[in-house]
Design a protein around this motif. Structure first.
Motif, short mmCIF file in Angstrom:
data_model
loop_
_atom_site.label_atom_id
_atom_site.label_comp_id
_atom_site.label_asym_id
_atom_site.label_seq_id
_atom_site.Cartn_x
_atom_site.Cartn_y
_atom_site.Cartn_z
N LYS A 58 0.83 -1.21 0.00
CA LYS A 58 0.00 0.00 0.00
C LYS A 58 0.86 1.26 0.00
CE LYS A 58 -4.13 -2.08 1.80
NZ LYS A 58 -4.86 -2.50 2.98
N LEU A 59 1.96 1.19 0.75
CA LEU A 59 2.89 2.32 0.79
C LEU A 59 3.53 2.54 -0.58
CD1 LEU A 59 4.36 4.31 2.81
CD2 LEU A 59 6.21 2.65 2.81
N LEU A 60 3.93 1.43 -1.21
CA LEU A 60 4.55 1.53 -2.53
C LEU A 60 3.60 2.16 -3.54
CD1 LEU A 60 6.39 -1.90 -2.76
CD2 LEU A 60 7.47 0.34 -2.66
N ARG A 61 2.33 1.78 -3.44
CA ARG A 61 1.35 2.34 -4.35
C ARG A 61 1.24 3.86 -4.19
NH1 ARG A 61 -0.97 1.88 -9.16
NH2 ARG A 61 0.20 3.82 -9.15
N ARG A 62 1.24 4.28 -2.92
CA ARG A 62 1.14 5.72 -2.67
C ARG A 62 2.35 6.46 -3.20
NH1 ARG A 62 -0.92 4.34 2.34
NH2 ARG A 62 0.99 4.80 3.48
N ARG A 63 3.50 5.80 -3.16
CA ARG A 63 4.73 6.49 -3.52
C ARG A 63 5.07 6.41 -5.01
NH1 ARG A 63 8.97 5.16 1.34
NH2 ARG A 63 8.02 6.54 2.85
N SER A 64 4.32 5.61 -5.78
CA SER A 64 4.72 5.41 -7.17
C SER A 64 3.65 5.89 -8.13
CB SER A 64 4.99 3.93 -7.45
OG SER A 64 5.29 3.25 -6.28
N LYS A 65 4.13 6.43 -9.26
CA LYS A 65 3.20 6.85 -10.29
C LYS A 65 2.73 5.65 -11.09
CE LYS A 65 5.10 11.42 -10.90
NZ LYS A 65 6.36 11.87 -11.48
N TYR A 66 3.63 4.72 -11.32
CA TYR A 66 3.33 3.59 -12.19
C TYR A 66 3.76 2.32 -11.46
CZ TYR A 66 2.28 1.86 -16.87
OH TYR A 66 1.69 1.25 -17.94
N LEU A 67 2.83 1.44 -11.16
CA LEU A 67 3.14 0.23 -10.39
C LEU A 67 3.00 -1.01 -11.28
CD1 LEU A 67 3.57 -0.51 -7.21
CD2 LEU A 67 1.30 -1.46 -7.47
N ILE A 68 4.05 -1.80 -11.31
CA ILE A 68 4.07 -2.97 -12.19
C ILE A 68 4.30 -4.22 -11.36
CG2 ILE A 68 5.27 -4.06 -14.12
CD1 ILE A 68 6.04 -1.27 -15.05
N SER A 69 3.49 -5.24 -11.58
CA SER A 69 3.76 -6.50 -10.89
C SER A 69 4.76 -7.30 -11.72
CB SER A 69 2.47 -7.29 -10.67
OG SER A 69 1.93 -7.73 -11.89
N LEU A 70 5.81 -7.73 -11.03
CA LEU A 70 6.91 -8.42 -11.70
C LEU A 70 6.75 -9.92 -11.44
CD1 LEU A 70 9.60 -7.68 -13.22
CD2 LEU A 70 10.74 -7.86 -11.03
N GLY A 71 6.25 -10.64 -12.44
CA GLY A 71 6.15 -12.08 -12.31
C GLY A 71 4.84 -12.56 -11.73
N ALA A 72 4.70 -13.89 -11.75
CA ALA A 72 3.40 -14.49 -11.43
C ALA A 72 3.06 -14.47 -9.95
CB ALA A 72 3.36 -15.92 -11.96
N CYS A 73 4.04 -14.37 -9.06
CA CYS A 73 3.73 -14.30 -7.62
C CYS A 73 2.88 -13.07 -7.34
CB CYS A 73 5.00 -14.21 -6.78
SG CYS A 73 5.68 -15.80 -6.35
N ALA A 74 3.34 -11.93 -7.84
CA ALA A 74 2.60 -10.70 -7.65
C ALA A 74 1.34 -10.73 -8.52
CB ALA A 74 3.47 -9.50 -8.01
#
Lengths: 419, 271
Positions: free
Chosen positions: B84-100
């Motif tokens: 949730k913190l990362l989302r607030r801090r980033s303009k563009y959020l990308i999930s890297l790989g199938a775990c995410a």
């Protein structure tokens, strides 16, 4: 008055971990590391599934050493179902292991640990500080990766290796290319080992019990018996049965003890036990530093890894030549699914890895257990940290860096330990 | 080629974009796949400002990022806070790989008795172990783009950062694995019998409906596709299911689908 020191998040290790130690008037009371990884329950979800899932799923325990989990699972299952593989299969698996050592060690013994010696925080800084060595380390790592890819089908999470052998044999042309490249890479590995040996390693001494696999025929990586510097000699099956996993309510890592003793299993433990069996060039590089054996300074684990890169390069050359000389090669042996129990042990880049499986008559997994190197050396690492903190009078940034360096020197893999 | 209108991304390309590669709970194989690019990774990342990548550097502790890659699934309470913190801090959020992206291996426990699983692995402390159902990060925060695969194909990473650098929204291949498998000249495993499931007619290969872009890497080693890159949106899985059920039971098929967490997707695609 108690003083607390903490490292909230330790960077440049595999996975996430936190550290805290409490200082009491110079006398250390405790030093603890805790994983920040969640419980993926790899053992829990594998129970009841088909045995063919084990090599695939356990490889996903760790992204830096998938090969060792994959092969240890296969070895344990083969022991359980009494499958005997062809000698050519063993050669290919050994090459995968050497590829794994080369790629994991060159990442850790160079990019993760060397920046500290320059007082830097980022591995990318090394590209400017030591451009030649950085390029070499990248090339060496690339070679290790290539070897895994050619034989295993993919670098991260290989697919080709299975119980009984390989689904498909690697192309001879690509194997020949590896052999052609190997000599140049070997020379660079030697240079890199010398570079690492010239770093100023911190003074630190704490003797412990060093446990590694031992094989009378060669420097044990793929197979051997469990040996220690205190005279222990046991089959992996007995060791894995006797090793005691300790549960602690505050941490998901099952730290281990053997017969009540803590011990170290790592590259340093392998060197301390088996250095006489190193290949000639690796041995020469190792002797260069004129150690008194056994080495009791855990910081030198990094150097031990650099020496092992050289050893693995030499060994790869030998085995590639032998493999290319073989005439008839069968990728896989036929086998029957039958009930049984089996233990597999392999030297992972970070120490001995054990897998144990019990298979029923349909090939489903009834029981399994995985004991990782990091879980085994964690007690020893904490003892080292406590010892180190006890020696330091005042903690400044320099001392904090050394503390982090000691943790990093062990090359802990939190994802393996918290599988 | 006809000119296509390229969608502009919301990033400002006039200065170096700040990237972070963060990890939740996973094997971190996707981060390593990125590192395995070696020189190519270093040369590409040189055009960016790398703010955080814990495998090779201490965090620079910046408060905002242009692009954040997230590797792993949220398995601890701390992980959920982090995402949730990362989302607030980033303009563009990308999930890297199938775990995410969809949960992968740990999500097997969603389909079994997860209490039994935790009791099996931690018999003495299972009560203290946080043991939630596995959910992909898109259930917690909005995700702008997904790079599929277990592990990812690292070339996708390069494609994505290069598109974003040029101010375009990234786009990856959308053909099935079958397509690449045939170009590589592999024998079809769905129709042929070989490999570990020796005595059967064909193997339960999921290639026809699974998103490609992996160069059919498993099939190049004669290992049938288990679908780590997920079902292609809009594809119907019924036809393939009929074919697979000729040689395998429903239970076996489900167990294959569970490994990479696509069981839900698979049956949803039939409605």
């Amino acid at each position: 008055m108690a003083k607390k020191i903490t490292i909230k998040h330790i960077a440049k290790i595999e996975g996430h971990a936190t550290f805290w130690g409490a200082l009491k008037k110079g006398d250390i009371t405790e030093a603890k590391m805790q994983t920040l990884e969640g419980a993926r329950l790899i053992e829990g979800v594998l129970v009841g599934r088909n045995y063919t899932d084990a090599p695939l799923v356990t490889a996903r325990i760790c992204g830096v050493c998938p090969v060792v989990h994959n092969l240890t699972a296969i070895k344990a299952l083969e022991a359980a179902m009494k499958v005997k593989v062809a000698p050519s299969t063993v050669l290919l698996r050994k090459l995968m292991m050497y590829g794994q050592f080369i790629q994991s060690h060159s990442l850790h013994a160079y990019f993760m640990t060397i920046p500290d010696f320059y007082g830097r925080d980022s591995a990318l800084d090394l590209l400017k500080l030591a451009p030649k060595q950085s390029a070499m380390a990248l090339k060496i790592r690339g070679f290790g990766n290539k070897m895994i890819e050619v034989i295993g089908g993919r670098t991260v999470h290989p697919v080709n290796s299975q119980v009984g052998g390989f689904l498909k044999l690697p192309e001879k042309r690509r194997m020949q290319k590896l052999l052609d490249d190997a000599q140049a890479i070997l020379q660079e590995a030697v240079e890199l080992a010398h570079f690492v040996s010239h770093r100023k390693f911190p003074n630190f001494r704490r003797l412990t019990e060093y446990i590694a696999l031992h094989n009378p025929k060669e420097y044990a990586i793929y197979e051997g018996v469990v040996k220690s510097t205190k005279g222990l000699r046991l089959s992996p099956r007995v060791f894995a049965k006797e090793v005691e996993e300790i549960f602690q309510s505050w941490d998901l890592i099952k730290r281990t003890k053997f017969r009540g003793r803590i011990y170290l299993s790592s590259a340093l433990a392998r060197i301390n036990n088996n250095w006489r069996q190193l290949n000639p060039i690796a041995k020469a590089a190792f002797k260069h530093l004129k150690f008194k054996m056994p080495i009791d300074n855990s910081f030198y684990n990094v150097f031990a890894q650099a020496v092992e890169i050289v050893h693995c390069m030499e060994e790869s050359q030998k085995i590639l030549k032998r493999y290319l000389g073989l005439k008839k090669i069968k990728p896989m042996v036929k086998y029957k699914i039958r009930p049984g129990q089996g233990t597999g042990a392999i030297e992972a880049p970070r120490g001995i890895l054990f897998h144990y499986y019990e298979v029923d008559k349909y090939g489903n997994l009834k029981n399994l257990n995985i004991v990782t190197p990091t879980a085994q050396f964690m007690n020893n690492l904490e003892a080292d940290l406590a010892h180190y903190i006890g020696q330091v009078k005042k903690f400044g940034p320099k001392e904090m860096r050394k503390l982090a360096m000691l943790i990093r020197a062990y090359d802990p893999c939190m994802t393996c330990a918290t599988h | 080629m006809p000119k296509k209108k390229v969608k502009k991304s919301k990033l400002d390309k006039s200065k170096k974009l700040r990237i972070s590669i963060a990890g939740l709970t996973s094997c971190e194989g996707c981060s390593f796949a990125v590192l395995d690019l070696g020189m190519e990774f270093i040369e590409s990342i040189d055009h960016f400002d790398l703010g955080d990548f814990h495998l090779i550097m201490e965090s620079t502790k910046k408060k905002d990022y242009d692009i954040t890659f997230v590797d792993g699934s949220p398995l601890t309470r701390e992980n959920i806070k982090t995402i949730k913190l990362l989302r607030r801090r980033s303009k563009y959020l990308i999930s890297l790989g199938a775990c995410a992206g969809n949960g992968v291996i740990p999500n097997i426990k969603n389909y079994i008795d997860k209490k039994k699983a935790v009791k099996y692995q931690y018999p003495e402390i299972y009560k203290q172990v946080y043991n939630p159902n596995i959910r992909p990060i898109k259930r917690f925060v909005q995700v702008d783009f997904e790079i599929p695969g277990c592990p990812i194909d690292a070339r996708d990473f390069i494609t994505v950062i290069n598109s974003l650098r040029q101010g375009m929204n990234p786009k990856l291949l959308e053909n099935p694995v079958c397509y690449e498998c045939q170009i590589n000249g592999n024998e079809c495993l769905l129709q042929k019998s070989e490999g570990p499931e020796q005595s059967r007619g064909g193997q339960p290969c999921l290639g026809p409906v699974i998103l490609g872009g992996c160069d059919a890497v498993c099939l190049n080693s004669k290992f049938f596709c288990k679908g780590c890159r997920g079902v292609i949106p809009g594809y119907d899985t019924r036809q393939l299911e009929k074919q697979i059920l000729k040689n395998s039971s429903r239970k076996e098929l489900n167990k294959i689908l569970q490994v990479f967490g696509i069981q839900e997707e698979w049956y949803k695609a039939q409605k």
